[in-house]
Write an enzyme that holds these catalytic residues in place. Structure first.
Site, PDB file in Angstrom:
ATOM      1  N   ASN A  81     -17.180  28.413 -22.877  1.00  0.00           N
ATOM      2  CA  ASN A  81     -17.901  27.323 -22.219  1.00  0.00           C
ATOM      3  C   ASN A  81     -17.739  27.323 -20.696  1.00  0.00           C
ATOM      4  O   ASN A  81     -16.682  27.680 -20.188  1.00  0.00           O
ATOM      5  CB  ASN A  81     -17.394  25.981 -22.759  1.00  0.00           C
TER       6      ASN A  81
ATOM      7  N   LYS B 173     -17.287  30.404 -29.006  1.00  0.00           N
ATOM      8  CA  LYS B 173     -17.686  29.718 -27.769  1.00  0.00           C
ATOM      9  C   LYS B 173     -16.922  30.166 -26.539  1.00  0.00           C
ATOM     10  O   LYS B 173     -15.730  30.431 -26.579  1.00  0.00           O
ATOM     11  CB  LYS B 173     -17.478  28.211 -27.931  1.00  0.00           C
TER      12      LYS B 173
ATOM     13  N   GLU C  76     -19.245  22.527 -15.270  1.00  0.00           N
ATOM     14  CA  GLU C  76     -19.523  21.183 -15.805  1.00  0.00           C
ATOM     15  C   GLU C  76     -18.647  20.125 -15.144  1.00  0.00           C
ATOM     16  O   GLU C  76     -19.100  19.018 -14.840  1.00  0.00           O
ATOM     17  CB  GLU C  76     -19.307  21.172 -17.328  1.00  0.00           C
TER      18      GLU C  76
ATOM     19  N   SER D  42       0.822  -1.219   0.000  1.00  0.00           N
ATOM     20  CA  SER D  42       0.000   0.000   0.000  1.00  0.00           C
ATOM     21  C   SER D  42       0.851   1.263   0.000  1.00  0.00           C
ATOM     22  O   SER D  42       0.328   2.370   0.082  1.00  0.00           O
ATOM     23  CB  SER D  42      -0.930   0.001   1.220  1.00  0.00           C
TER      24      SER D  42
ATOM     25  N   GLN E 109      -7.644  -2.142   3.798  1.00  0.00           N
ATOM     26  CA  GLN E 109      -6.635  -1.324   3.122  1.00  0.00           C
ATOM     27  C   GLN E 109      -7.280  -0.537   1.974  1.00  0.00           C
ATOM     28  O   GLN E 109      -6.757   0.496   1.553  1.00  0.00           O
ATOM     29  CB  GLN E 109      -5.520  -2.235   2.600  1.00  0.00           C
TER      30      GLN E 109
ATOM     31  N   ASN F 102      -2.230  -2.680  12.959  1.00  0.00           N
ATOM     32  CA  ASN F 102      -3.689  -2.491  12.893  1.00  0.00           C
ATOM     33  C   ASN F 102      -4.147  -1.249  13.649  1.00  0.00           C
ATOM     34  O   ASN F 102      -4.962  -0.474  13.147  1.00  0.00           O
ATOM     35  CB  ASN F 102      -4.418  -3.733  13.424  1.00  0.00           C
TER      36      ASN F 102
ATOM     37  N   THR G 241     -40.233  26.522 -10.530  1.00  0.00           N
ATOM     38  CA  THR G 241     -40.527  25.126 -10.165  1.00  0.00           C
ATOM     39  C   THR G 241     -40.673  24.408 -11.507  1.00  0.00           C
ATOM     40  O   THR G 241     -41.133  25.011 -12.485  1.00  0.00           O
ATOM     41  CB  THR G 241     -41.828  24.975  -9.340  1.00  0.00           C
ATOM     42  N   HIS G 242     -40.248  23.165 -11.566  1.00  0.00           N
ATOM     43  CA  HIS G 242     -40.246  22.409 -12.835  1.00  0.00           C
ATOM     44  C   HIS G 242     -39.447  23.124 -13.923  1.00  0.00           C
ATOM     45  O   HIS G 242     -39.725  22.941 -15.107  1.00  0.00           O
ATOM     46  CB  HIS G 242     -41.674  22.154 -13.345  1.00  0.00           C
TER      47      HIS G 242
ATOM     48  N   TYR H 250      -9.647  -6.769  12.323  1.00  0.00           N
ATOM     49  CA  TYR H 250      -9.005  -6.257  11.107  1.00  0.00           C
ATOM     50  C   TYR H 250      -8.951  -7.321  10.013  1.00  0.00           C
ATOM     51  O   TYR H 250      -8.690  -8.492  10.271  1.00  0.00           O
ATOM     52  CB  TYR H 250      -7.572  -5.777  11.411  1.00  0.00           C
TER      53      TYR H 250
HETATM   54  N1  ARG Z   1      -1.438  -1.334   4.876  1.00  0.00           N
HETATM   55  C1  ARG Z   1      -2.300  -1.847   5.867  1.00  0.00           C
HETATM   56  C2  ARG Z   1      -3.673  -1.163   5.763  1.00  0.00           C
HETATM   57  O1  ARG Z   1      -3.717  -0.159   5.162  1.00  0.00           O
HETATM   58  C3  ARG Z   1      -1.751  -1.635   7.222  1.00  0.00           C
HETATM   59  C4  ARG Z   1      -2.237  -2.618   8.254  1.00  0.00           C
HETATM   60  C5  ARG Z   1      -1.652  -3.941   8.007  1.00  0.00           C
HETATM   61  N2  ARG Z   1      -2.071  -4.883   8.997  1.00  0.00           N
HETATM   62  C6  ARG Z   1      -2.013  -6.187   8.789  1.00  0.00           C
HETATM   63  N3  ARG Z   1      -2.450  -6.968   9.717  1.00  0.00           N
HETATM   64  N4  ARG Z   1      -1.564  -6.683   7.654  1.00  0.00           N
HETATM   65  O2  ARG Z   1      -4.671  -1.617   6.255  1.00  0.00           O
END
Ligand code: ARG
Length: 458
Positions: free
Chosen positions: A285, A283, A290, A23, A322, A110, A155-156, A317
């Site tokens: 825009n 134009k 948008e 991550s 993640q 965690n 309205t509408h 957890y």
């Molecule tokens: N990268 C993990 C997350 O975002 C961190 C926690 C990892 N914990 C584990 N038990 N693998 O959730």
């Protein structure tokens, strides 16, 4: 690959598995929060006698050095680490040695990621609130300047009754004010510290969770260690509130787009907030409006994604969680960008008061007032409704508005009409007689503006 957990494994992780699992590409976004959380944690460990003062100082110094070097660019965050937590810990151990290995005492990734995410979201709740406040300042200024700028209310998407630009902007003021209240609620509800919950079952070390919580500006520790590591309700609440903000911005954008069209010309978007066409030279825009309208979808998507991710997860957890990050970060950045740009567009937008008033005069927005006129002369409302319906038809056939008819013509429809009808159905009267709180009349709007200015000054 540099892992925190190689011990019980006999094989190297497959490269694809490693990358799928990692991550660091996105959780590096909260390196500040990760280091802030670690510093609070080691301060608490030292206070409890679990770390010595020297160890604590070495760790804190090391962590501050890492942050400074990451910020200066001297220490690039390398994707050979699984996540930001592993990166920081590995660099720390590399830099300060033995003491660094003690930082993670009484902690799991965690509860670490739980506190990082909470700190990050909490900071962003405040940032969004500030942007909302700026938008409200812009709106109240436009309101104060346009108490007597008449326009049709719809309205509408059909002209209904005359209102003022101040009144119309005031509707959005109330929406964004509620959005700010949601930020306040979310902040209060989420502001409890999960650190010290361990992997799921707390720890055997004598941690002082109150102390850690107070160091990090939380109102106290969370009260169940399993819930602490498994709870992402605050992310869901925040994304839900962000979705509502986008819904409001999107409706507003839609109106700006309509008002800025060649047919309406109620407003003119500043050149700085418009774009041209590559082929049609004439134009200009309304791209910003948008895009704001268009980006609403991705913020909703983040909400639906996290709701779906969380619905099937057994306590406590699981790695699914993640997935709470990437879309959330994207949604936050999107909303902040949209709020800032929309505010800029609004600040520089020109309102064509004359065109708006002209539009309000055409389209029989005073028909209800004409019926009320008859009621005041003793005609039953249902009969008055019918008479004015015939009057409108009469006008349409002659391409006239009610007030353009002669008294003789009016009397053809009903003998009850007198000279005072003209004043009763003038744009000014129609608006300024509406004086109950919340209505568009000048004094009523002044009252509301005073209330809202006091709120903004709080
Ligand atoms: N990268 C993990 C997350 O975002 C961190 C926690 C990892 N914990 C584990 N038990 N693998 O959730």
């Amino acid at each position: 690959m540099a892992q925190l957990w190689g011990g019980r494994f006999t094989k190297e992780t497959d490269e694809l598995v490693y990358r799928f699992n990692a991550s660091i590409s996105f959780d590096q976004k909260f390196i500040n929060q990760d280091i802030e959380g670690s510093i609070a944690h080691v301060k608490m460990l030292a206070k409890q006698g679990i770390l010595t003062e020297e160890e604590k100082n070495a760790i804190i110094e090391g962590l501050n050095g890492i942050l400074a070097d990451v910020e200066s660019g001297a220490l690039p965050i390398s994707d050979k680490y699984e996540d930001v937590h592993s990166f920081v810990e590995a660099v720390l151990i590399d830099r300060i040695g033995e003491a660094g290995k003690k930082m993670h005492t009484g902690r799991s990734r965690n509860d670490q990621v739980a506190v990082d995410m909470r700190l990050y979201v909490r900071q962003e709740v405040t940032a969004v609130d500030e942007l909302l406040k700026e938008l409200l300042q812009t709106l109240i200024r436009i309101m104060e300047e346009n108490l007597d700028t008449y326009m049709p209310g719809f309205t509408h998407l059909q002209k209904a009754q005359p209102i003022t630009l101040a009144h119309h902007m005031g509707a959005y003021f109330e929406m964004f004010k509620r959005d700010r209240l949601r930020m306040k609620d979310i902040y209060a509800r989420m502001n409890y510290c999960p650190l010290g919950s361990g992997a799921l079952a707390g720890t055997t070390y004598p941690l002082d969770r109150e102390y850690t919580a107070s160091l990090l500006g939380f109102d106290g520790p969370t009260l169940n260690s399993m819930d602490s590591v498994a709870d992402r309700d605050y992310v869901i609440e925040f994304l839900s509130a962000l979705s509502t903000i986008m819904m409001h911005l999107s409706r507003f954008s839609e109106e700006v787009i309509i008002w800025n069209s060649n047919e309406y010309r109620f407003v003119e978007i500043d050149d700085a907030y418009s774009t041209g066409s590559s082929i049609m030279p004439q134009k200009k825009n309304p791209d910003i409006a948008e895009l704001v309208r268009g980006k609403t979808g991705r913020v909703y998507a983040a909400l639906v994604s996290i709701l779906t991710t969380m619905k099937g997860i057994p306590l406590a957890y699981n790695k699914d969680m993640q997935e709470d990050k990437e879309l959330t970060f994207d949604a936050i950045d999107t909303v902040k960008g949209c709020l800032a740009l929309f505010d800029g567009m609004l600040k520089t937008m020109k309102f064509n008061g004359e065109v708006m008033a002209e539009s309000a005069m055409k389209g029989f927005t005073n028909a209800t007032d004409a019926a009320d006129y008859l009621v005041n002369k003793g005609v039953a409302f249902r009969d008055a409704h019918g008479i004015i319906g015939r009057l409108v038809l009469y006008c349409i056939e002659r391409d006239k508005s009610i007030e353009e008819l002669t008294l003789a013509q009016l009397k053809e429809i009903s003998p009850v009409f007198e000279e005072d009808l003209y004043d009763a159905v003038s744009l000014k009267t129609c608006v300024q007689k509406r004086l109950t709180i919340g209505a568009p009349g000048h004094e009523a709007m002044e009252q509301v503006i005073a209330i809202n200015k006091a709120y903004l000054a709080e």
